[in-house]
Motif scaffolding. Structure first.
Motif, mmCIF file in Angstrom:
data_model
loop_
_atom_site.group_PDB
_atom_site.id
_atom_site.type_symbol
_atom_site.label_atom_id
_atom_site.label_comp_id
_atom_site.label_asym_id
_atom_site.label_seq_id
_atom_site.Cartn_x
_atom_site.Cartn_y
_atom_site.Cartn_z
ATOM 1 N N THR A 175 0.836 -1.204 0.000
ATOM 2 C CA THR A 175 0.000 0.000 0.000
ATOM 3 C C THR A 175 0.869 1.252 0.000
ATOM 4 O OG1 THR A 175 -1.777 -1.183 1.142
ATOM 5 C CG2 THR A 175 -1.832 1.226 1.248
ATOM 6 N N HIS A 176 2.092 1.129 0.490
ATOM 7 C CA HIS A 176 2.962 2.304 0.545
ATOM 8 C C HIS A 176 3.275 2.875 -0.827
ATOM 9 C CE1 HIS A 176 6.154 -0.260 -0.844
ATOM 10 N NE2 HIS A 176 6.214 -0.958 0.274
ATOM 11 N N THR A 177 3.097 2.080 -1.877
ATOM 12 C CA THR A 177 3.365 2.574 -3.229
ATOM 13 C C THR A 177 2.088 2.997 -3.944
ATOM 14 O OG1 THR A 177 5.196 1.008 -3.315
ATOM 15 C CG2 THR A 177 4.588 2.020 -5.374
ATOM 16 N N GLN A 178 0.932 2.653 -3.398
ATOM 17 C CA GLN A 178 -0.352 2.995 -4.006
ATOM 18 C C GLN A 178 -0.704 4.437 -3.626
ATOM 19 O OE1 GLN A 178 -2.149 0.788 -5.977
ATOM 20 N NE2 GLN A 178 -0.450 -0.644 -5.796
ATOM 21 N N ALA A 179 -0.072 5.367 -4.317
ATOM 22 C CA ALA A 179 -0.122 6.778 -3.902
ATOM 23 C C ALA A 179 -1.522 7.372 -3.858
ATOM 24 C CB ALA A 179 0.770 7.615 -4.817
ATOM 25 N N ALA A 180 -2.420 6.903 -4.689
ATOM 26 C CA ALA A 180 -3.764 7.483 -4.719
ATOM 27 C C ALA A 180 -4.467 7.348 -3.377
ATOM 28 C CB ALA A 180 -4.594 6.817 -5.820
ATOM 29 N N ILE A 181 -4.097 6.330 -2.611
ATOM 30 C CA ILE A 181 -4.765 6.065 -1.334
ATOM 31 C C ILE A 181 -4.403 7.114 -0.291
ATOM 32 C CG2 ILE A 181 -5.053 4.374 0.527
ATOM 33 C CD1 ILE A 181 -4.341 2.197 -1.484
ATOM 34 N N TRP A 182 -3.138 7.513 -0.251
ATOM 35 C CA TRP A 182 -2.677 8.423 0.806
ATOM 36 C C TRP A 182 -2.250 9.806 0.272
ATOM 37 C CZ3 TRP A 182 2.077 9.075 -1.166
ATOM 38 C CH2 TRP A 182 2.737 7.973 -1.728
ATOM 39 N N LYS A 183 -2.478 10.052 -0.998
ATOM 40 C CA LYS A 183 -2.034 11.300 -1.610
ATOM 41 C C LYS A 183 -2.576 12.534 -0.884
ATOM 42 C CE LYS A 183 -2.833 14.030 -5.769
ATOM 43 N NZ LYS A 183 -3.456 14.034 -7.108
ATOM 44 N N ASP A 184 -3.840 12.535 -0.505
ATOM 45 C CA ASP A 184 -4.416 13.719 0.140
ATOM 46 C C ASP A 184 -3.693 14.046 1.444
ATOM 47 O OD1 ASP A 184 -6.191 13.944 -1.931
ATOM 48 O OD2 ASP A 184 -7.913 13.118 -0.841
ATOM 49 N N GLU A 185 -3.316 13.017 2.190
ATOM 50 C CA GLU A 185 -2.567 13.244 3.427
ATOM 51 C C GLU A 185 -1.215 13.867 3.116
ATOM 52 O OE1 GLU A 185 -3.417 13.027 6.475
ATOM 53 O OE2 GLU A 185 -5.263 11.843 6.446
ATOM 54 N N LEU A 186 -0.586 13.406 2.046
ATOM 55 C CA LEU A 186 0.715 13.953 1.653
ATOM 56 C C LEU A 186 0.588 15.404 1.217
ATOM 57 C CD1 LEU A 186 3.740 13.467 1.078
ATOM 58 C CD2 LEU A 186 3.082 12.739 -1.231
ATOM 59 N N VAL A 187 -0.454 15.730 0.462
ATOM 60 C CA VAL A 187 -0.673 17.110 0.021
ATOM 61 C C VAL A 187 -0.776 18.040 1.227
ATOM 62 C CG1 VAL A 187 -2.318 18.679 -1.085
ATOM 63 C CG2 VAL A 187 -1.749 16.486 -2.179
ATOM 64 N N THR A 188 -1.579 17.656 2.198
ATOM 65 C CA THR A 188 -1.759 18.462 3.409
ATOM 66 C C THR A 188 -0.442 18.622 4.157
ATOM 67 O OG1 THR A 188 -4.050 17.720 3.634
ATOM 68 C CG2 THR A 188 -2.993 18.619 5.598
ATOM 69 N N PHE A 189 0.299 17.532 4.236
ATOM 70 C CA PHE A 189 1.572 17.539 4.955
ATOM 71 C C PHE A 189 2.585 18.453 4.261
ATOM 72 C CE2 PHE A 189 5.738 15.386 5.878
ATOM 73 C CZ PHE A 189 5.763 15.658 7.248
#
Length: 363
Positions: free
Chosen positions: A342-356
């Motif tokens: 899942t760590h490579t499936q960026a679509a799943i956690w992208k929003d968290e990264l954008v905010t960060f």
């Protein structure tokens, strides 16, 4: 996914092993830096340590004269500089207006020691190659960045699986060198319990194959590799996806047979022993309080290697108080999660990264 695959199927979804996933056509530049007389933590030295890496984008210096847009992307165990070029990662993050827009950021994707095209046992030293660990990897990356590339600061370090663990080590070893950390799919504690057991089983499967010959084989020790790859397959698997994609006995068995055929073709036994064992003395927990960079730490609930019950019962209460600037997220199991991968499936956690990224932007 060949060796790099170990970062994609073996230790991370299948964190490595199968055939290289389809790679998007980004304008990468392939580079190599040679460190002369590199000294490892064991005291061993090597006349030339060759480190290969990809870059995208251009470095930029801020008003203070320091590089302000470099992002270091660290692959998983057995992976290489191409692993995070997988479309499920790169196509989601590198484009215009995306979190790692290459017209804005300077991306650096290295082959770690022992992996990809960087110096490794299979180059000729076999089991006489220096016994490297994560500390050696981080120190060599630092030398490559500062002396080879003249990068004196990082906007972010994002690491997956092994790269996740390296992110914590980076934060402790060079606390002022980065603005932020994004460790995905690991725990910042000693590799012990089932995690170490599975790695040890993979290593010992090879060493107990008579064809291994203490590393001086002329043909790969196939039976040992089969045992090791079987363990790595289980480690990187996602139960929901496995059941969905291979719902019959025949389909499940065919997947295993195909996986083994691909994996064994692309893996060197000595290399595998070294990179799986590189985590043997990883344990950032005692010095987590020295990390000053804010961190976005994300795991997945279907990760066999880093199961959520460890966080719930042991780790969260013990380590999070030492890291007040860290946001820890365990993603719930969905049809989109892929276990450790899942760590490579960026679509799943992208929003968290954008905010960060917005939150950690220098004002």
């Amino acid at each position: 996914m060949r060796l790099a695959a170990l970062a994609y199927l073996i230790l991370y979804c299948t964190a490595a092993l199968a055939q290289n996933p389809r790679v998007s056509k980004w304008p990468t530049k392939d580079n190599v830096y040679v460190i002369r007389n590199f000294r490892f933590g064991t005291g061993e030295t090597i006349p030339e340590l060759s480190l290969h890496y990809l870059t995208l984008g251009q470095p930029h210096r801020g008003t203070d004269g320091h590089i302000d847009n470099a992002i270091l992307l660290l692959h998983g165990t057995g992976g290489d500089r191409h692993t995070l070029m997988n479309p499920v990662f790169s196509d989601v993050l590198f484009g215009p207006g995306q979190p790692f827009d290459i017209t804005k950021y300077f991306l650096i994707l290295p082959d770690d020691i022992g992996q990809g095209d960087s110096s490794k046992p299979s180059d000729g030293l076999h089991m006489k190659f220096p016994e490297y660990d994560y500390d050696d990897m981080i120190r060599s990356q630092y030398i490559m960045l500062t002396e080879g590339m003249h990068v004196d600061h990082l906007r972010l370090i994002l690491g997956t699986s092994m790269g996740c663990m390296q992110s914590w080590v980076w934060g402790e070893a060079y606390p002022q060198f980065m603005d932020a950390l994004a460790p995905f799919a690991c725990y910042p504690v000693e590799v012990a319990g089932r995690n170490r057991m599975t790695r040890y089983i993979a290593i010992e499967s090879i060493k107990h194959d008579p064809a291994w010959k203490k590393g001086e084989y002329t043909t790969e020790p196939i039976e040992g590799l089969r045992g090791a790859e079987a363990m790595l397959l289980v480690m990187g698997s996602a139960p929901l996806q496995m059941q969905k994609n291979y719902p019959t006995r025949a389909q499940a068995e065919k997947y295993v047979d195909d996986y083994m055929a691909r994996a064994i073709t692309h893996v060197d036994a000595n290399n595998l022993i070294y990179y799986v064992n590189a985590s043997r003395n990883y344990n950032p927990e005692p010095k987590l309080y020295t990390i000053v960079a804010p961190a976005l730490w994300i795991n997945s609930a279907d990760d066999f290697i880093n199961p959520p019950e460890l966080a719930q019962q042991i780790i969260s209460a013990r380590v999070l108080p030492k890291m007040p600037k860290t946001k820890f997220i365990i993603l719930p199991i969905t049809d989109a999660t892929r276990g450790h991968g899942t760590h490579t499936q960026a679509a799943i956690w992208k929003d968290e990264l954008v905010t960060f990224m917005v939150k950690t932007e220098k004002k």
